[in-house]
Design a protein around this motif. Structure first.
Motif, short mmCIF file in Angstrom:
data_model
loop_
_atom_site.label_atom_id
_atom_site.label_comp_id
_atom_site.label_asym_id
_atom_site.label_seq_id
_atom_site.Cartn_x
_atom_site.Cartn_y
_atom_site.Cartn_z
N VAL A 351 0.82 -1.22 0.00
CA VAL A 351 0.00 0.00 0.00
C VAL A 351 0.85 1.26 0.00
N ASN A 352 1.78 1.35 0.93
CA ASN A 352 2.54 2.59 1.08
C ASN A 352 3.53 2.83 -0.05
N ALA A 353 3.80 1.81 -0.84
CA ALA A 353 4.69 1.97 -1.98
C ALA A 353 3.90 2.10 -3.29
N ALA A 354 2.58 2.12 -3.19
CA ALA A 354 1.74 2.00 -4.39
C ALA A 354 0.99 3.27 -4.75
N ARG A 355 1.22 4.37 -4.04
CA ARG A 355 0.42 5.55 -4.32
C ARG A 355 0.62 6.06 -5.74
N GLU A 356 1.87 6.05 -6.20
CA GLU A 356 2.13 6.51 -7.56
C GLU A 356 1.46 5.59 -8.58
N ALA A 357 1.54 4.27 -8.33
CA ALA A 357 0.90 3.32 -9.24
C ALA A 357 -0.62 3.48 -9.21
N ALA A 358 -1.17 3.75 -8.02
CA ALA A 358 -2.62 3.94 -7.91
C ALA A 358 -3.05 5.19 -8.68
N GLN A 359 -2.29 6.26 -8.54
CA GLN A 359 -2.63 7.49 -9.26
C GLN A 359 -2.56 7.27 -10.77
N THR A 360 -1.53 6.57 -11.22
CA THR A 360 -1.40 6.29 -12.65
C THR A 360 -2.59 5.49 -13.16
N ALA A 361 -3.03 4.49 -12.36
CA ALA A 361 -4.16 3.67 -12.76
C ALA A 361 -5.43 4.51 -12.88
N VAL A 362 -5.65 5.41 -11.90
CA VAL A 362 -6.84 6.27 -11.94
C VAL A 362 -6.79 7.21 -13.14
N LEU A 363 -5.62 7.80 -13.39
CA LEU A 363 -5.50 8.74 -14.50
C LEU A 363 -5.77 8.04 -15.84
N HIS A 364 -5.25 6.83 -16.00
CA HIS A 364 -5.49 6.09 -17.24
C HIS A 364 -6.96 5.74 -17.38
N ALA A 365 -7.60 5.37 -16.25
CA ALA A 365 -9.03 5.03 -16.31
C ALA A 365 -9.86 6.26 -16.67
N LEU A 366 -9.50 7.43 -16.14
CA LEU A 366 -10.22 8.65 -16.48
C LEU A 366 -9.94 9.06 -17.93
N TYR A 367 -8.69 8.91 -18.35
CA TYR A 367 -8.34 9.29 -19.72
C TYR A 367 -9.12 8.46 -20.74
N ALA A 368 -9.38 7.20 -20.38
CA ALA A 368 -10.14 6.35 -21.29
C ALA A 368 -11.55 6.87 -21.52
#
Length: 720
Positions: A351-368
């Motif tokens: 969890v604590n190492a995944a914030r950047e990956a989580a943000q990237t996943a959300v941004l890609h989902a919104l961009y879609a």
């Protein structure tokens, strides 16, 4: 050969002979100490310089040599200055007339001849392994009983009567029986001098893989385990001094009890931790509070791994959706989509190492979801979204930095427990779990859960953008020069691959039968590449599901080489006491490994009855009698809910015998021994422990001389 009956004159003569040798040993020990101090002093003079601005390369080398020299001198001094009660404790008379003295560390004379042989050396092995059937060229084995540097007693074993000179004195009834009959003090007595061949075989076993030492009460499992730790350090010093040895016991009280055993053998390179303090490296806390039996059972179960993973996956705050606007178009992710993204990210990251990956996943989902006719690049959309205050607030709430304590405290909410424990814990278990977190302090069982959570979420990451302060705040004073390099050197660089806990080359677990499956997982993290010594007795286990514990142990051992040793002789319990205890445990646990009790005192256990109202008076009478009957310690063992009331009674006998009488629960009594024990309300002990009669068995086997039980109102159901 028939031994002459020892006379006071013979005893005094032998004491004088041994005292002369002990005096000689301490004389040379003082010389060695003086020499070490001189070396330490000279080490400080090796390099001195008045340079304050710059340093030549050869100056740095000299400084290193000086520091190494001083370190070795200081280490030798610490070894020599340590308290060694009875530095010399044994003597071997060999068939070739050679005499060897055995002690806690080696001491030589001016000609470099050994005055004392270190007990772990090969030459000392016959002191432990020789028997009458295999004397190993030893005629007489003598144990010296010393108080500081004064010899106060001698006990002899004649091992080879055929080779003994006709005038060889044999004094005492045997070291083992004498050691056992002496009163116990508040700390464990170092009985290194009475280890028998059965125990010595386990001590000197191969270090590789897993060594299991099993045996019933009083068989010396703890002493064997501790001496094994010292022996491993001695025989494989480079490996274990560098990698470290972790010794784990059931409680802080137990660790205090044994803390001097290893130092008294000349070893101080071992880390001692109670099970509630194993994770002090990662959590910076050590717990002592014991949960109720029901709560501890739930927290220790492997089912908690699923519960904790669900808990981590459950956001701290509900985020039903994220909504942002890009060029006038609303982009939205609902709760189901966010939950899917969260699962995907956590499958690959902590969890604590995944914030950047989580943000990237959300941004890609919104961009879609950006309309194709806008023809916007991903980087442009990402910048527009991340500049939005609403998005930043969402991300902070949806994916904050987590710490294990905050996450675990969420289980105090029954609604949260219901969501994460559904299908894993029953309704009653869920209620017990939620209620157990109403305390301000953590329990021993909580430590394993916190450590598991830290493994799942990872440590909080350091923000690499934070700059260190280059100047001291106003008003701050510092009496030394502080450079920019100094300030930078104190920054802790975050490495996501770093483990947050210490690891060891060898892990020794005592009273292993009480380690819960979740606690085994905690221990494995500290010994993933370690060899292991596991000491215990299933018949004394307080864990209700022994099959689950076996499963955890099988996972630990795996395909590693392993060996098992069984200690079969009960040296602690009088046979009269152990006969009663054996009947109790066998009724509930027929497969119990019952050792043979070799001592008899002629005093049967005293089984008493009284009423609840008259318990204080009855206990006062019993304790008053025991104070006069035994010379050492007395324990009153009762179920935890009863202990506070017994302590509050402030019995006169307790006040009069200050320091001799302890009040303790059965679980905290594990591994301890007392001259006399009073077990109050055995039925209550059985009822309030998931181990039932197995925990009562622990309480009944603590005394070395006398046992008294007090039942309330009616004759106890526990009685055979």
């Amino acid at each position: 050969m028939e031994s002459a009956v020892p006379t006071p004159t013979a005893l005094e003569r032998e004491l004088a002979i041994e005292q002369a040798h002990v005096d000689l040993v301490y004389k040379h020990l003082k010389k060695a100490t003086k020499s070490a101090k001189k070396v330490a002093s000279e080490g400080q003079k090796i390099y001195r310089s008045d340079r304050q601005t710059w340093m030549r390369e050869e100056d740095g080398t000299a400084l290193f040599e000086r520091d190494a020299f001083a370190f070795q001198a200081a280490r030798r001094l610490a070894q020599l200055d340590a308290e060694h009660e009875g530095l010399v404790f044994g003597r071997l008379d060999h068939t070739d007339a050679e005499i060897r003295y055995i002690g806690r560390l080696g001491v030589r004379d001016d000609e470099y001849e050994p005055l004392v042989i270190d007990w772990r050396a090969r030459a000392a092995e016959p002191f432990y392994r020789a028997t009458a059937s295999d004397p190993m060229d030893v005629v007489r084995r003598r144990v010296l009983r010393c108080r500081n540097d004064i010899v106060i007693g001698i006990e002899d074993d004649l091992l080879d009567s055929a080779a003994a000179p006709p005038d060889l004195p044999v004094i005492g009834e045997g070291a083992l029986m004498a050691a056992l009959k002496r009163a116990r003090g508040p700390r464990m007595r170092d009985i290194v001098a009475t280890i028998q061949a059965e125990q010595d075989e386990a001590i000197r076993a191969d270090y590789r893989g897993v060594t299991v030492i099993a045996g019933g009460p009083g068989t010396g499992k703890t002493v064997v385990a501790l001496h094994r730790a010292a022996y491993l350090l001695y025989s494989n010093r480079r490996r274990f001094e560098r990698g470290g040895i972790l010794v784990v016991g059931p409680s802080g009280l137990f660790m205090n009890y044994i803390e001097r055993v290893l130092p008294s053998l000349g070893e101080d390179s071992v880390t001692l931790r109670p099970i509630g303090g194993v994770a002090v490296d990662s959590l910076q806390l050590s717990a002592h509070r014991i949960d109720s039996a029901a709560a501890a059972t739930v927290k220790g179960s492997l089912r908690m791994t699923t519960v904790l993973k669900r808990l981590v996956n459950l956001p701290l705050t509900e985020a039903p959706e994220v909504r942002v606007t890009v060029k006038g178009d609303a982009l939205r992710l609902d709760a189901e989509e966010l939950a899917r993204l969260r699962r995907e990210v956590l499958a690959r990251h902590k969890v604590n190492a995944a914030r950047e990956a989580a943000q990237t996943a959300v941004l890609h989902a919104l961009y879609a979801k950006v309309p194709a006719d806008l023809e916007l690049e991903f980087d442009v959309v990402s910048e527009l979204i991340t500049d939005s205050a609403a998005y930043r607030m969402f991300l902070q709430a949806w994916w904050p930095d987590l710490d294990a304590a905050t996450v675990l405290r969420r289980l105090a909410d029954p609604k949260v427990v219901a969501r994460v424990a559904d299908g894993q814990l029953s309704a009653a278990e869920q209620a017990e779990l939620a209620a157990s977190f109403t305390f301000a302090d953590w329990s021993v069982a909580d430590v394993a859960l916190l450590d598991e959570l830290l493994e799942i979420i990872g440590p909080v990451q350091v923000d690499e953008t934070d700059e260190p302060l280059m100047f001291l705040p106003d008003g701050t004073e510092m009496s030394e020069v502080v450079t920019t390099a100094d300030l930078l050197s104190h920054r802790r660089e975050y490495d996501p691959d770093d483990e947050p806990y210490d690891t060891f080359a060898h892990v020794l677990v005592d009273e292993a039968q009480d380690i819960s499956p979740m606690q085994w997982r905690m221990l494995r993290r500290r010994g993933s590449e370690a060899s292991w010594t596991i000491v215990g007795d299933p018949a004394q286990s307080s864990w209700p599901d022994l099959g689950e514990v076996e499963q955890a142990l099988d996972a630990l051992i795996g395909h590693a080489p392993n060996r098992r040793f069984r200690l079969s002789t009960n040296y602690r319990s009088p046979s009269e006491v152990f006969e009663l205890a054996a009947k109790v445990v066998s009724r509930n646990f027929p497969e119990a490994d019952l050792p043979h009790a070799v001592r008899a005192t002629g005093v049967e256990p005293l089984l008493l009855n009284t009423s609840e109202a008259e318990l204080p008076q009855k206990l006062e009478q019993v304790l008053s009698d025991l104070v006069g009957q035994v010379a050492g310690t007395i324990a009153v063992i009762a179920a935890p809910p009863r202990l506070s009331g017994l302590l509050a009674a402030e019995l006169p006998a307790v006040q009069a015998a200050a320091g001799r009488i302890s009040f303790i629960s059965p679980l905290n009594a594990k591994g301890l021994e007392y001259d006399a024990v009073v077990v109050v309300s055995p039925d209550q002990i059985v009822a309030e422990s998931p181990g039932g009669e197995r925990v009562l068995y622990v309480a009944l086997t603590r005394p070395t001389q006398r046992l008294v039980t007090i039942d309330l109102d009616d004759e106890g159901a526990w009685r055979p």
